[in-house]
Design a protein around this motif. Sequence first.
Motif, short mmCIF file in Angstrom:
data_model
loop_
_atom_site.label_atom_id
_atom_site.label_comp_id
_atom_site.label_asym_id
_atom_site.label_seq_id
_atom_site.Cartn_x
_atom_site.Cartn_y
_atom_site.Cartn_z
N ARG A 91 0.84 -1.18 0.00
CA ARG A 91 0.00 0.00 0.00
C ARG A 91 0.89 1.24 0.00
NH1 ARG A 91 -2.88 -3.89 2.15
NH2 ARG A 91 -5.14 -3.84 2.21
N LEU A 92 0.49 2.21 -0.79
CA LEU A 92 1.12 3.51 -0.78
C LEU A 92 0.27 4.40 0.10
CD1 LEU A 92 2.89 5.94 -1.81
CD2 LEU A 92 1.32 6.05 -3.75
N ILE A 93 0.86 4.96 1.14
CA ILE A 93 0.18 5.91 2.01
C ILE A 93 0.87 7.25 1.80
CG2 ILE A 93 -0.46 6.49 4.38
CD1 ILE A 93 0.61 3.05 4.05
N PHE A 94 0.13 8.23 1.32
CA PHE A 94 0.70 9.54 1.02
C PHE A 94 -0.14 10.63 1.65
CE2 PHE A 94 0.81 13.32 -1.80
CZ PHE A 94 2.13 13.69 -1.58
N SER A 95 0.53 11.58 2.32
CA SER A 95 -0.16 12.71 2.94
C SER A 95 0.57 14.00 2.63
CB SER A 95 -0.21 12.54 4.47
OG SER A 95 -0.93 11.40 4.82
N LYS A 96 -0.23 15.05 2.54
CA LYS A 96 0.31 16.40 2.34
C LYS A 96 -0.37 17.30 3.36
CE LYS A 96 -0.23 20.30 -0.74
NZ LYS A 96 -0.83 20.74 -1.98
N ALA A 97 0.45 18.05 4.11
CA ALA A 97 -0.07 19.01 5.07
C ALA A 97 0.47 20.38 4.71
CB ALA A 97 0.35 18.63 6.48
N VAL A 98 -0.34 21.39 4.90
CA VAL A 98 0.10 22.76 4.69
C VAL A 98 0.11 23.43 6.06
CG1 VAL A 98 -0.35 24.94 3.54
CG2 VAL A 98 -0.89 22.80 2.37
N ILE A 99 1.31 23.79 6.50
CA ILE A 99 1.49 24.41 7.81
C ILE A 99 2.25 25.71 7.62
CG2 ILE A 99 2.49 24.17 10.12
CD1 ILE A 99 2.14 21.11 9.74
N GLY A 101 1.81 27.93 5.46
CA GLY A 101 2.08 28.13 4.05
C GLY A 101 3.12 27.20 3.45
N LYS A 102 3.69 26.32 4.26
CA LYS A 102 4.72 25.39 3.78
C LYS A 102 4.11 24.00 3.60
CE LYS A 102 9.29 23.64 4.79
NZ LYS A 102 10.41 23.61 5.72
N GLU A 103 4.38 23.37 2.45
CA GLU A 103 3.87 22.03 2.18
C GLU A 103 4.82 20.99 2.76
OE1 GLU A 103 3.42 21.84 -2.07
OE2 GLU A 103 1.56 22.98 -2.01
N LEU A 104 4.25 20.09 3.56
CA LEU A 104 5.01 18.99 4.15
C LEU A 104 4.41 17.67 3.67
CD1 LEU A 104 5.15 20.37 7.80
CD2 LEU A 104 6.93 20.53 6.05
N TYR A 105 5.28 16.72 3.33
CA TYR A 105 4.83 15.45 2.76
C TYR A 105 5.26 14.28 3.64
CZ TYR A 105 4.41 18.36 -1.39
OH TYR A 105 4.07 19.35 -2.25
N SER A 106 4.43 13.24 3.61
CA SER A 106 4.74 11.98 4.27
C SER A 106 4.31 10.87 3.33
CB SER A 106 3.97 11.88 5.60
OG SER A 106 4.12 10.61 6.16
N ALA A 107 5.16 9.87 3.17
CA ALA A 107 4.79 8.75 2.29
C ALA A 107 5.50 7.48 2.74
CB ALA A 107 5.15 9.06 0.84
N ARG A 108 4.79 6.37 2.56
CA ARG A 108 5.36 5.04 2.79
C ARG A 108 4.74 4.09 1.79
NH1 ARG A 108 4.81 5.31 9.10
NH2 ARG A 108 6.83 6.21 9.57
#
Length: 140
Positions: A91-99, A101-108
């Motif tokens: 499974r690909l788990i992908f997240s994007k958060a905007v904090i 004004g900065k984009e932060l990514y997490s993926a596994r």
Amino acid sequence: MLVCSVWSFGQADVARVNEPNMNKPSLFTALPEKININTASLTNLLSIQEGTDISVNLGGKMPFAGKIISSSNEAGVSSIVVLSANYPGARLIFSKAVIDGKELYSARIISMEHGDLFELKIENGQNILVKKKYYDLINE
């Protein structure tokens, strides 16, 4: 005293933590240890509905195809889970958060049945999928 003694022996059947299975087969042996990825291609997936089949090139030699089985967009965080068609059980788990004004990514990319996985890291300002061992991430 006798009642307390009998009761204390009854506690011996406490559930134990699972022993790690260090013999899990590897799923990503044909892939390099590090893969530069384009987060823009993953970000585009965040607007696609659940149940949709997708195909994306995560970088270089890693095409990823599958079906979006979960998606969420709440409180400034968007995420998806994609069940892989070309890496069985993964499974690909992908997240994007905007904090601020900065984009932060997490993926596994992970499979519970296999001994290796990929995790998104930032190295020298680049988003890179780094291959890891399953038990470096998961404790059972």
